[in-house]
Design an enzyme around this catalytic site. Structure first.
Site, PDB file in Angstrom:
ATOM      1  N   HIS A  19       0.864  -1.181   0.000  1.00 29.91           N
ATOM      2  CA  HIS A  19       0.000   0.000   0.000  1.00 29.91           C
ATOM      3  C   HIS A  19       0.897   1.227   0.000  1.00 29.91           C
ATOM      4  O   HIS A  19       1.860   1.304   0.768  1.00 29.91           O
ATOM      5  CB  HIS A  19      -0.896   0.015   1.238  1.00 29.91           C
ATOM      6  CG  HIS A  19      -1.520   1.356   1.507  1.00 29.91           C
ATOM      7  ND1 HIS A  19      -2.378   1.964   0.619  1.00 29.91           N
ATOM      8  CD2 HIS A  19      -1.367   2.229   2.542  1.00 29.91           C
ATOM      9  CE1 HIS A  19      -2.752   3.133   1.104  1.00 29.91           C
ATOM     10  NE2 HIS A  19      -2.148   3.331   2.264  1.00 29.91           N
TER      11      HIS A  19
ATOM     12  N   HIS B  83       1.103   5.805  -1.129  1.00 27.55           N
ATOM     13  CA  HIS B  83       0.394   7.046  -1.454  1.00 27.55           C
ATOM     14  C   HIS B  83       0.940   7.617  -2.767  1.00 27.55           C
ATOM     15  O   HIS B  83       1.510   8.711  -2.786  1.00 27.55           O
ATOM     16  CB  HIS B  83       0.549   8.048  -0.309  1.00 27.55           C
ATOM     17  CG  HIS B  83       0.000   7.545   1.001  1.00 27.55           C
ATOM     18  ND1 HIS B  83       0.244   8.163   2.205  1.00 27.55           N
ATOM     19  CD2 HIS B  83      -0.804   6.478   1.288  1.00 27.55           C
ATOM     20  CE1 HIS B  83      -0.387   7.505   3.175  1.00 27.55           C
ATOM     21  NE2 HIS B  83      -1.018   6.464   2.644  1.00 27.55           N
TER      22      HIS B  83
HETATM   23  O1  2HA Z   1       0.544   3.543   7.514  1.00 25.76           O
HETATM   24  O2  2HA Z   1      -0.572   4.628   4.877  1.00 25.76           O
HETATM   25  O3  2HA Z   1      -3.111   4.148   5.346  1.00 25.76           O
HETATM   26  C1  2HA Z   1       0.074   4.759   7.107  1.00 25.76           C
HETATM   27  C2  2HA Z   1      -0.902   4.588   6.029  1.00 25.76           C
HETATM   28  C3  2HA Z   1      -2.296   4.369   6.428  1.00 25.76           C
HETATM   29 ZN    ZN Z   2      -2.189   5.014   3.512  1.00 33.92          ZN
END
Ligand code: 2HA
Ligand code: ZN
Length: 283
Positions: A151, A153
């Site tokens: 995951h 950003h």
């Molecule tokens: O860990 O990205 O979505 C921090 C993140 C939460």
């Molecule tokens: Zn995140």
């Protein structure tokens, strides 16, 4: 007793710092921070490890701590994962893997995890552990070689979620049209959730629901999840979507599109590269 997991507070054997899976994790987290995707403590990774590769370095039946889970994961019983720590910065993993990462083993009943190595400052796995574990469960049903959930950003993916409709088919088609090879890399497209509060069991369940069909899931105004059988594969998927999103953002900052890939050309690509594209996207 053979096979029984026991408490052993005398952590840690740092021979494990030589393990290929740990080096890979140290490299990818640093790379992702350098890409500008993982500001502060943004992003998290979980990597399914096989017992025989971990047991070369540590005793997989000795743990330092037990952590209860709020969501049961019986399907992952006895499985071992390398997971980034909650609140930890990707940029720091490379210098201090033993505090920023941990290796955990899921208990027999799936109600807790045992810390086998790492989280040395007393921390615990990522706040997005529900989304990671539930996604592993779904991806393993589809691909027995599945191992990695990332995951992050990714900047242009987030940007695009503000200005593009959030319909999966149209979003996927726009991405495919941004770089010729996108359709070949992710012919299954991208799943998109509605906006939700991160870190909850609920967003975990909804993400995993999408993972039944997609290897990539976008969280609007937040980031993206990518999965794969290797770190390279999961990272490569995200990298390709992010590149397409970057081209989208640049193209739209330049004004009118004068020409672009047609549906017919995208179909021609699929035929040539022998990939099966998701139904209902190309006309
Ligand atoms: O860990 O990205 O979505 C921090 C993140 C939460
Ligand atoms: Zn995140």
């Amino acid at each position: 007793m053979k096979g029984m997991i026991t408490l052993d507070n005398k952590c840690c054997n740092n021979k494990i710092l030589e393990a290929p899976f740990l080096k890979e994790m140290m490299k990818v987290t640093y790379n992702m921070w350098r890409m500008g995707w993982d500001e502060r403590n943004g992003g998290n990774i979980s990597y399914l490890l096989y017992d025989d590769e971990v047991s070369k370095y540590i005793d997989t039946n000795k743990f330092t701590r037990e952590i209860k889970l709020s969501f049961p994961v019986k399907e992952l019983a006895n499985k071992i994962f390398l997971v980034t720590g909650t609140g930890k910065y990707f940029k720091n993993v490379i210098d201090s893997p033993e505090t920023n990462l941990g290796i955990v083993k899921v208990s027999e009943n799936g109600n807790s995890i045992y810390v086998l190595w790492g989280y040395e400052d007393g921390s615990s796995p990522t706040s997005e552990l529900p989304a990671h574990f539930m996604s592993h469960i779904e991806r393993l049903k589809i691909d027995k070689n599945h191992r990695v959930v990332i995951h992050t950003h990714a900047t242009n993916v987030i940007t695009m979620t503000f200005v593009h409709e959030l319909d999966e088919a149209t979003f996927t088609k726009t991405l495919w049209k941004m770089c010729t090879e996108c359709l070949v890399v992710f012919p299954d497209g991208v799943g998109i959730l509605p906006w939700m509060v991160p870190g909850s069991d609920e967003i975990g369940r909804k993400t995993a629901e999408k993972m039944k069909e997609y290897r990539l899931v976008i969280w609007p105004y937040h980031g993206i999840f990518g999965t794969g059988s290797t770190v390279d594969e999961a990272f490569g998927l995200i990298e390709t979507v992010e590149k397409a999103a970057e081209v989208y953002v640049k193209v739209h900052s330049c004004g009118q599109i004068k020409q672009e890939l047609t549906d017919e050309q995208l179909k021609e690509l699929a035929r040539e590269f022998k990939v099966i594209v998701r139904d209902g996207i190309l006309k």
